[in-house]
Design a protein around this motif. Structure first.
Motif, PDB file in Angstrom:
ATOM      1  N   ALA A  16       4.067  78.172  22.383  1.00  0.00           N
ATOM      2  CA  ALA A  16       5.232  78.417  21.679  1.00  0.00           C
ATOM      3  C   ALA A  16       5.930  79.467  22.354  1.00  0.00           C
ATOM      4  CB  ALA A  16       4.826  78.708  20.083  1.00  0.00           C
ATOM      5  N   LEU A  17       5.428  80.828  22.740  1.00  0.00           N
ATOM      6  CA  LEU A  17       5.920  81.971  23.216  1.00  0.00           C
ATOM      7  C   LEU A  17       6.564  81.385  24.724  1.00  0.00           C
ATOM      8  CD1 LEU A  17       3.579  84.668  22.106  1.00  0.00           C
ATOM      9  CD2 LEU A  17       6.237  84.550  21.290  1.00  0.00           C
ATOM     10  N   GLN A  18       5.888  80.945  25.516  1.00  0.00           N
ATOM     11  CA  GLN A  18       6.308  80.593  26.689  1.00  0.00           C
ATOM     12  C   GLN A  18       7.718  79.419  26.650  1.00  0.00           C
ATOM     13  OE1 GLN A  18       5.341  81.911  29.138  1.00  0.00           O
ATOM     14  NE2 GLN A  18       3.004  82.120  29.273  1.00  0.00           N
ATOM     15  N   LEU A  19       7.583  78.643  25.618  1.00  0.00           N
ATOM     16  CA  LEU A  19       8.770  77.796  25.601  1.00  0.00           C
ATOM     17  C   LEU A  19      10.130  78.651  25.008  1.00  0.00           C
ATOM     18  CD1 LEU A  19       7.111  74.475  23.849  1.00  0.00           C
ATOM     19  CD2 LEU A  19       8.009  75.041  26.074  1.00  0.00           C
ATOM     20  N   VAL A  20       9.694  79.814  24.018  1.00  0.00           N
ATOM     21  CA  VAL A  20      10.815  80.553  23.780  1.00  0.00           C
ATOM     22  C   VAL A  20      11.250  81.352  25.065  1.00  0.00           C
ATOM     23  CG1 VAL A  20      11.315  82.788  22.344  1.00  0.00           C
ATOM     24  CG2 VAL A  20      10.029  80.857  21.297  1.00  0.00           C
ATOM     25  N   ARG A  21      10.387  81.691  25.706  1.00  0.00           N
ATOM     26  CA  ARG A  21      11.070  82.368  27.104  1.00  0.00           C
ATOM     27  C   ARG A  21      11.738  81.597  27.935  1.00  0.00           C
ATOM     28  NH1 ARG A  21       5.787  84.881  29.661  1.00  0.00           N
ATOM     29  NH2 ARG A  21       7.215  86.643  30.751  1.00  0.00           N
ATOM     30  N   ALA A  22      11.341  80.281  28.000  1.00  0.00           N
ATOM     31  CA  ALA A  22      11.922  79.450  28.763  1.00  0.00           C
ATOM     32  C   ALA A  22      13.506  79.047  28.179  1.00  0.00           C
ATOM     33  CB  ALA A  22      11.063  77.920  28.868  1.00  0.00           C
ATOM     34  N   LEU A  23      13.425  78.669  27.019  1.00  0.00           N
ATOM     35  CA  LEU A  23      14.795  78.514  26.245  1.00  0.00           C
ATOM     36  C   LEU A  23      15.790  79.602  26.437  1.00  0.00           C
ATOM     37  CD1 LEU A  23      13.411  76.597  23.173  1.00  0.00           C
ATOM     38  CD2 LEU A  23      14.806  75.584  25.100  1.00  0.00           C
ATOM     39  N   ALA A  24      15.103  80.786  26.244  1.00  0.00           N
ATOM     40  CA  ALA A  24      15.840  81.932  26.286  1.00  0.00           C
ATOM     41  C   ALA A  24      16.654  82.188  27.861  1.00  0.00           C
ATOM     42  CB  ALA A  24      14.922  83.310  26.068  1.00  0.00           C
ATOM     43  N   SER A  25      15.803  81.880  28.650  1.00  0.00           N
ATOM     44  CA  SER A  25      16.426  82.143  30.090  1.00  0.00           C
ATOM     45  C   SER A  25      17.237  80.896  30.671  1.00  0.00           C
ATOM     46  CB  SER A  25      15.091  82.166  31.205  1.00  0.00           C
ATOM     47  OG  SER A  25      14.276  83.100  30.846  1.00  0.00           O
ATOM     48  N   PHE A  26      17.114  79.757  30.103  1.00  0.00           N
ATOM     49  CA  PHE A  26      17.921  78.648  30.437  1.00  0.00           C
ATOM     50  C   PHE A  26      19.199  78.786  29.604  1.00  0.00           C
ATOM     51  CE2 PHE A  26      14.305  75.567  31.552  1.00  0.00           C
ATOM     52  CZ  PHE A  26      14.777  75.284  32.625  1.00  0.00           C
ATOM     53  N   ALA A  27      19.270  79.459  28.389  1.00  0.00           N
ATOM     54  CA  ALA A  27      20.225  79.773  27.657  1.00  0.00           C
ATOM     55  C   ALA A  27      21.258  80.620  28.190  1.00  0.00           C
ATOM     56  CB  ALA A  27      19.885  80.137  26.310  1.00  0.00           C
ATOM     57  N   LEU A  28      20.680  81.556  29.060  1.00  0.00           N
ATOM     58  CA  LEU A  28      21.620  82.495  29.639  1.00  0.00           C
ATOM     59  C   LEU A  28      22.728  81.834  30.915  1.00  0.00           C
ATOM     60  CD1 LEU A  28      19.064  85.572  30.491  1.00  0.00           C
ATOM     61  CD2 LEU A  28      20.870  85.303  28.885  1.00  0.00           C
ATOM     62  N   LEU A  29      22.058  80.678  31.393  1.00  0.00           N
ATOM     63  CA  LEU A  29      22.965  80.007  32.189  1.00  0.00           C
ATOM     64  C   LEU A  29      23.987  79.398  31.411  1.00  0.00           C
ATOM     65  CD1 LEU A  29      19.896  78.267  34.117  1.00  0.00           C
ATOM     66  CD2 LEU A  29      21.675  79.879  35.054  1.00  0.00           C
ATOM     67  N   THR A  30      24.003  79.047  30.140  1.00  0.00           N
ATOM     68  CA  THR A  30      25.266  78.303  29.566  1.00  0.00           C
ATOM     69  C   THR A  30      26.276  79.209  29.082  1.00  0.00           C
ATOM     70  OG1 THR A  30      23.996  78.761  27.350  1.00  0.00           O
ATOM     71  CG2 THR A  30      23.163  76.967  28.632  1.00  0.00           C
ATOM     72  N   THR A  31      26.185  80.479  29.087  1.00  0.00           N
ATOM     73  CA  THR A  31      27.239  81.192  28.701  1.00  0.00           C
ATOM     74  C   THR A  31      27.564  82.485  29.310  1.00  0.00           C
ATOM     75  OG1 THR A  31      28.025  82.129  26.633  1.00  0.00           O
ATOM     76  CG2 THR A  31      25.706  82.427  26.849  1.00  0.00           C
ATOM     77  N   ASP A  32      28.691  83.024  29.503  1.00  0.00           N
ATOM     78  CA  ASP A  32      29.130  84.428  29.819  1.00  0.00           C
ATOM     79  C   ASP A  32      29.450  85.366  28.618  1.00  0.00           C
ATOM     80  OD1 ASP A  32      28.289  83.914  32.433  1.00  0.00           O
ATOM     81  OD2 ASP A  32      30.315  83.403  32.758  1.00  0.00           O
ATOM     82  N   HIS A  33      29.434  84.748  27.385  1.00  0.00           N
ATOM     83  CA  HIS A  33      29.880  85.533  26.365  1.00  0.00           C
ATOM     84  C   HIS A  33      28.708  86.703  25.875  1.00  0.00           C
ATOM     85  CE1 HIS A  33      30.527  86.285  21.542  1.00  0.00           C
ATOM     86  NE2 HIS A  33      31.981  85.741  22.288  1.00  0.00           N
ATOM     87  N   TYR A  34      29.318  87.937  25.745  1.00  0.00           N
ATOM     88  CA  TYR A  34      28.640  89.000  25.691  1.00  0.00           C
ATOM     89  C   TYR A  34      27.591  89.112  24.762  1.00  0.00           C
ATOM     90  CZ  TYR A  34      27.015  94.048  25.973  1.00  0.00           C
ATOM     91  OH  TYR A  34      26.210  95.054  25.841  1.00  0.00           O
ATOM     92  N   ALA A  35      27.733  88.903  23.382  1.00  0.00           N
ATOM     93  CA  ALA A  35      27.058  88.784  22.107  1.00  0.00           C
ATOM     94  C   ALA A  35      26.002  87.883  22.371  1.00  0.00           C
ATOM     95  CB  ALA A  35      27.689  88.379  20.955  1.00  0.00           C
ATOM     96  N   LEU A  36      26.214  86.595  23.004  1.00  0.00           N
ATOM     97  CA  LEU A  36      25.199  85.580  23.107  1.00  0.00           C
ATOM     98  C   LEU A  36      24.224  86.127  24.233  1.00  0.00           C
ATOM     99  CD1 LEU A  36      27.202  82.224  22.801  1.00  0.00           C
ATOM    100  CD2 LEU A  36      25.681  83.115  21.287  1.00  0.00           C
ATOM    101  N   LEU A  37      24.761  86.689  25.232  1.00  0.00           N
ATOM    102  CA  LEU A  37      23.686  87.144  26.369  1.00  0.00           C
ATOM    103  C   LEU A  37      22.758  88.368  25.774  1.00  0.00           C
ATOM    104  CD1 LEU A  37      26.339  87.462  29.409  1.00  0.00           C
ATOM    105  CD2 LEU A  37      24.660  85.718  28.973  1.00  0.00           C
ATOM    106  N   VAL A  38      23.322  89.085  24.919  1.00  0.00           N
ATOM    107  CA  VAL A  38      22.558  90.007  24.194  1.00  0.00           C
ATOM    108  C   VAL A  38      21.228  89.451  23.513  1.00  0.00           C
ATOM    109  CG1 VAL A  38      22.365  92.009  22.590  1.00  0.00           C
ATOM    110  CG2 VAL A  38      24.302  91.785  24.156  1.00  0.00           C
ATOM    111  N   VAL A  39      21.874  88.310  22.614  1.00  0.00           N
ATOM    112  CA  VAL A  39      20.791  87.557  21.802  1.00  0.00           C
ATOM    113  C   VAL A  39      19.858  86.966  22.566  1.00  0.00           C
ATOM    114  CG1 VAL A  39      20.524  85.742  20.295  1.00  0.00           C
ATOM    115  CG2 VAL A  39      22.468  87.420  19.840  1.00  0.00           C
TER     116      VAL A  39
END
Length: 402
Positions: free
Chosen positions: A67-90
């Motif tokens: 579960a934690l590896q998937l969380v890390r994967a999703l968080a990293s993939f999510a960074l590719l989807t936006t340049d919005h600062y608040a979302l990048l922080v999250v």
């Protein structure tokens, strides 16, 4: 699990060395925004260690790791989807939480699987991890030669993909035996099942506090040496990356051989004395590097890097053993989670400590080395009454090495 460590660190090596550049050149963040983003991610990550450890005392360890590896994967993939600062922080905060929690669960897995050989197992895993970091760093350097935003995105994607691969590999690992879960699921738990809280164990909390100081060697290589060299009028600036390579090579070559000197709890405690000497001598070498010409500075800084690396390896061996040996079998996850705070907190105070040493000059480095050396002596005395003759925690089981 050793293969997982290699894949994990290759991915981290791809991303760690370019993350600041990615947020600067691809996401268009200012220096202040990047600093805040990293600080928030680090602060949230501090909670990952105790929460992950507590959960590991209640749920299957391998499933939590997946579960934690998937969380890390999703968080990293999510960074590719936006340049919005608040979302990048999250997303960075989510990834930081997953990273610290996964580190603690990986250590707990080694503890449960390896039994009395846990120190050697951790040494092997650390050696493999360092090799992975080096491979990832080389890959990042090659990609950056392209000098394009696409290269940064591919490196981030590679990091995310490595976590997804780790999750798949973890599914193939057997679930190690757990005294905690065996007791908690018993139909007749009896009086011994009352959970022990590390937050009420003053000796263990004091041990964690002293270990936080001993982890400062990490800040020396990430911040201290590069900045000291950069502001030196005699040391060649190109020496900094070479000393990082020296550190990596030494860990890969010597971590496993050194681990045998801390294979028991008493032996690990005894290593605190040579560790104290290594820190004191390393601080002295850093101070001496400011007293001569270029050749002398190079020699003293190389000696300091060797001594700090030796301290790093000795402390790793000691910490692997004592953090487990001082914890009760029925609350290993919770205790190791609290111990994980030592590394997390050090990531916040470490840069401040080494920059203070740099600002003070040679005397600052002498004080830095002496203070950590004294902390080693304090820890040596602190854990004396808690050492028991039994080196075992949980009997080993046979699992896949993937």
């Amino acid at each position: 699990m050793l293969t997982i460590a290699l894949v994990d660190r290759i991915g981290s090596g791809l991303w760690a060395s370019v993350s600041v550049l990615y947020f600067t050149y691809v996401s268009g963040l200012s220096v202040g925004q990047v600093g805040t983003l990293v600080a928030v991610a680090g602060a949230v990550g501090i909670a990952g260690a105790p929460i992950g450890g507590r959960l590991a005392d209640r749920f299957p360890l391998t499933r939590l790791l997946v579960a934690l590896q998937l969380v890390r994967a999703l968080a990293s993939f999510a960074l590719l989807t936006t340049d919005h600062y608040a979302l990048l922080v999250v997303y960075c905060a989510l990834g930081g939480f997953g990273d610290r929690a996964a580190n603690i669960l990986t250590k707990l897995y080694a503890t449960r699987v390896a039994g009395p050989d846990r120190v050697r197992y951790q040494a092997l895993q650390r050696t493999v991890a360092n090799a992975g970091w080096a491979l990832g760093g080389l890959g990042a350097a090659a990609a950056l030669a392209l000098d394009s935003t696409a290269a940064y995105r591919w490196l981030l994607a590679g990091d995310a993909l490595s976590f997804a691969v780790c999750a798949l590999l973890t599914l193939r690992c057997g679930e190690p035996r757990s005294a905690t879960r065996t007791v908690s699921t018993s139909k007749d738990p009896g009086p011994t099942t009352t959970p022990t809280s590390p937050w009420r164990d003053r000796t263990y909390l004091a041990y964690v506090a002293t270990d936080t100081v001993l982890f400062l060697d990490d800040a020396v290589f990430k911040v201290g040496l590069p900045l000291w060299i950069a502001h030196s009028s005699t040391a060649p600036h190109g020496l900094a990356p070479l000393l990082m390579v020296l550190n990596n090579v030494m860990v890969v070559a010597l971590q496993v051989p050194l681990a045998r000197f801390g294979a028991t709890t008493a032996a690990a405690r005894a290593l605190l004395l040579p560790l104290s000497a290594a820190f004191a001598l390393a601080g002295t070498a850093m101070a001496a590097s400011a007293t001569g010409g270029t050749a002398a500075a190079t020699l003293w800084l190389t000696a300091a890097a060797i001594l700090f690396t030796l301290a790093e390896m000795l402390h790793a061996t000691i910490s692997w053993e004592l953090s487990v040996a001082l914890a009760p079998d029925t609350a290993q996850g919770a205790y190791l989670g609290v111990h994980g705070l030592a590394q997390s907190v050090q990531r916040s105070i470490g840069p401040l400590a080494v920059t203070a040493a740099i600002a003070t000059g040679p005397l600052g480095w002498l004080t830095f080395g002496t203070a950590i050396a004294l902390t080693c002596a304090i820890q040596h005395r602190l854990v004396r009454s808690k050492i028991t003759p039994s080196p075992l925690s949980v009997p080993p089981v046979t699992v896949s090495e993937h």
